[in-house]
Design a protein around this motif. Structure first.
Motif, PDB file in Angstrom:
ATOM      1  N   SER A 196       3.340   2.173  -2.661  1.00 18.99           N
ATOM      2  CA  SER A 196       3.313   1.038  -1.741  1.00 18.99           C
ATOM      3  C   SER A 196       2.632  -0.158  -2.405  1.00 18.99           C
ATOM      4  CB  SER A 196       2.554   1.408  -0.459  1.00 18.99           C
ATOM      5  OG  SER A 196       1.160   1.502  -0.730  1.00 18.99           O
TER       6      SER A 196
ATOM      7  N   LYS B 267       0.399  -1.886  -1.051  1.00 21.48           N
ATOM      8  CA  LYS B 267      -1.025  -1.751  -0.744  1.00 21.48           C
ATOM      9  C   LYS B 267      -1.730  -0.906  -1.805  1.00 21.48           C
ATOM     10  CE  LYS B 267      -4.103  -0.353   3.026  1.00 21.48           C
ATOM     11  NZ  LYS B 267      -4.170   0.266   4.360  1.00 21.48           N
TER      12      LYS B 267
ATOM     13  N   TYR C 218      -1.898  -2.888  -5.079  1.00 18.55           N
ATOM     14  CA  TYR C 218      -2.964  -3.886  -4.995  1.00 18.55           C
ATOM     15  C   TYR C 218      -4.340  -3.236  -5.116  1.00 18.55           C
ATOM     16  CZ  TYR C 218       0.332  -7.506  -3.352  1.00 18.55           C
ATOM     17  OH  TYR C 218       1.350  -8.427  -3.230  1.00 18.55           O
TER      18      TYR C 218
ATOM     19  N   PHE D  53      -5.085  -9.472   2.983  1.00 16.40           N
ATOM     20  CA  PHE D  53      -4.636  -8.112   2.708  1.00 16.40           C
ATOM     21  C   PHE D  53      -5.649  -7.413   1.806  1.00 16.40           C
ATOM     22  CE2 PHE D  53      -0.837  -5.436   1.054  1.00 16.40           C
ATOM     23  CZ  PHE D  53      -1.074  -4.465   2.003  1.00 16.40           C
TER      24      PHE D  53
ATOM     25  N   ILE E   9      -8.004  -3.847   2.140  1.00 22.64           N
ATOM     26  CA  ILE E   9      -7.953  -2.798   1.119  1.00 22.64           C
ATOM     27  C   ILE E   9      -9.351  -2.502   0.577  1.00 22.64           C
ATOM     28  CG2 ILE E   9      -7.108  -2.252  -1.207  1.00 22.64           C
ATOM     29  CD1 ILE E   9      -4.600  -4.007  -0.469  1.00 22.64           C
TER      30      ILE E   9
ATOM     31  N   ILE F  36      -5.106   5.448   0.128  1.00 21.52           N
ATOM     32  CA  ILE F  36      -4.326   4.307   0.597  1.00 21.52           C
ATOM     33  C   ILE F  36      -3.003   4.725   1.236  1.00 21.52           C
ATOM     34  CG2 ILE F  36      -3.189   2.149  -0.094  1.00 21.52           C
ATOM     35  CD1 ILE F  36      -6.286   2.050  -0.214  1.00 21.52           C
ATOM     36  N   ASP F  37      -2.278   5.636   0.595  1.00 22.59           N
ATOM     37  CA  ASP F  37      -0.924   5.980   1.054  1.00 22.59           C
ATOM     38  C   ASP F  37      -0.809   7.347   1.705  1.00 22.59           C
ATOM     39  OD1 ASP F  37       0.169   3.593   0.272  1.00 22.59           O
ATOM     40  OD2 ASP F  37       1.050   4.342  -1.582  1.00 22.59           O
TER      41      ASP F  37
END
Length: 145
Positions: A3, A5, A8, A40, A44, A82-83
Motif C-alpha cells: 500500500s 501508506k 510512505y 497522511f 503514519i 501498517i497493512d
C-alpha cells in the motif's frame, strides 16, 4: 501489492534512519524530502510511535526520531503494523489466519500449498531486511549511477 501508506512509512523510516542519533526531525521536513502529504504522514508517524518504533519530542527542537537502531527495524514489522497480513491469502497467514469460504479442504489445496511457499520466501526476505539494509542499498545504488 504494497500500500501507499506502507511505502510512505518505509520511506519515512529511511529518512529517520539516516538521521539516527541526531536531533529529532520535523514532520514537514520528512514530508518535503519524500514527497509525502503532510497530513497522511502525521497519521503514519503517530501509528509507528504508538507501536514503539518512533518517539516524538514536543516543542522547539521537537519532531520524530527512531526509538531503536535502523538495524533493529525489520520490514516485516513495519508492513504488518501498517497493512496487516503479509500473506497473499488469509488461509496461509501466520498472524491473521482465516479459512477461505470456498475451500473444501486446506490439507489438499494446491493453491494454499503454493502460497505457503510464496509466504515463506517473502517473509524470509522481509524478516532479513532492516531499514539500515535499505539505506546501505541506496548508497550502493547511488555509486552505480
Amino acid at each position: 501489492m504494497l500500500s501507499k501508506k506502507a511505502k510512505y512509512a518505509i520511506k519515512a523510516l529511511i529518512v529517520l534512519g539516516r538521521n539516527y542519533g541526531k536531533e529529532p526531525m520535523q514532520i514537514l521536513r520528512i514530508a518535503e524530502e519524500e514527497r509525502i502529504p503532510k497530513k497522511f504522514l502525521e497519521q503514519i508517524l503517530l501509528e509507528m510511535r504508538n507501536a514503539g518504533i518512533l518517539y516524538s519530542k514536543k516543542g522547539a527542537g521537537g519532531g520524530y526520531n527512531l526509538n531503536k537502531a535502523p538495524e533493529d527495524i525489520r520490514l516485516s514489522q513495519v508492513m504488518r503494523l501498517i497493512d496487516g497480513p503479509i500473506a497473499l491469502l488469509p488461509c496461509v497467514s501466520l498472524n491473521f489466519y482465516r479459512s477461505c469460504d470456498e475451500c473444501k479442504s486446506e490439507e489438499v489445496c494446491g493453491i494454499r500449498d503454493t502460497f505457503i511457499d510464496v509466504r515463506n520466501a517473502m517473509l524470509q526476505i522481509l524478516n532479513d531486511t532492516s531499514i539500515a539494509d535499505i539505506i546501505d542499498k541506496e548508497k550502493r545504488l547511488a555509486l552505480d549511477v
